[in-house]
Scaffold this active site. Sequence first.
Site, mmCIF file in Angstrom:
data_model
loop_
_atom_site.group_PDB
_atom_site.id
_atom_site.type_symbol
_atom_site.label_atom_id
_atom_site.label_comp_id
_atom_site.label_asym_id
_atom_site.label_seq_id
_atom_site.Cartn_x
_atom_site.Cartn_y
_atom_site.Cartn_z
ATOM 1 N N SER A 83 0.855 -1.187 0.000
ATOM 2 C CA SER A 83 0.000 0.000 0.000
ATOM 3 C C SER A 83 0.887 1.231 0.000
ATOM 4 C CB SER A 83 -0.884 0.021 1.250
ATOM 5 O OG SER A 83 -1.555 1.252 1.393
ATOM 6 N N TYR A 124 -2.084 -1.002 10.655
ATOM 7 C CA TYR A 124 -2.113 -1.184 9.208
ATOM 8 C C TYR A 124 -0.847 -0.631 8.568
ATOM 9 C CZ TYR A 124 -3.773 -0.957 4.383
ATOM 10 O OH TYR A 124 -3.902 -1.110 3.023
#
Length: 265
Positions: free
Chosen positions: A144, A157
């Site tokens: 990401s 995350y």
Amino acid sequence: MGSTAQFSRQVIWITGAGTGIGAAMAREFAARGGQVVLSGRRSEPLEAVAAQIADNGGQALPMPVDVTDAAALDTTAARIIDECGHLDVAVANAGMGVTGAFPDITPEQWRRQMDVNVLGAVFTLRAAWPHVVERKGRFAVTGSVSGVIATPKTSPYTASKFAIRGLALSLAQELAGSGASITLLEPGFVESEIARVDNDGVYHPERPDPRPARLMWPTDRAGRVCVDAIWRRKREFVFTGHGKFAAFLGRHMPGLVHQVVTRFG
């Protein structure tokens, strides 16, 4: 647009293939001639994606598996070899997001975040490793832009995606000269169900997605550019315009990012 024959006679294994980018990549690989093996925790979405692919003349085989179970992934890889004969591409795409203020996140939620996003990718790549390397094939892992730029109230995350980036770049060095490759995919905002899974891993279909809709890429577009990057054996691929901008800031101007986020975030 890639050639419809790029992955002819190749077998592609994708985790997290029931929804989002994983499902879009599966459809795109199949459209380019690949035989796709679909893995994920829930069998119903996998079967739905397989049916879509079959309706369009492609080949897809659902194989549900929990990526936190290393032994189950080894068994799935062995089953792929038994049923398909070989494995050319392995995409470690499964993931979820734990968010919130640091003091509010439990140890169990931290473990779940790392088990799914980091160890799930490790176990998937490990299970596929000898088969893909033998074929001089392609690995990919979905990271990401959050693996390059940090934001508040996303520490689990963000930490998991920073780890994924380090994992992929390290494995790229190990694979050098082998004929096999690994591509690190780093998307910005893409349509998916990740925001509808809570910190305990429970799926809530009615839950609204808080991410900015005007920046959201459609999954089919994301699937196309991801498969292009894997085909070209790119080592690191950042996509969406806002994602590239954020990654640039994270790499080259971390001090500015900190000042802006802490002042206006």
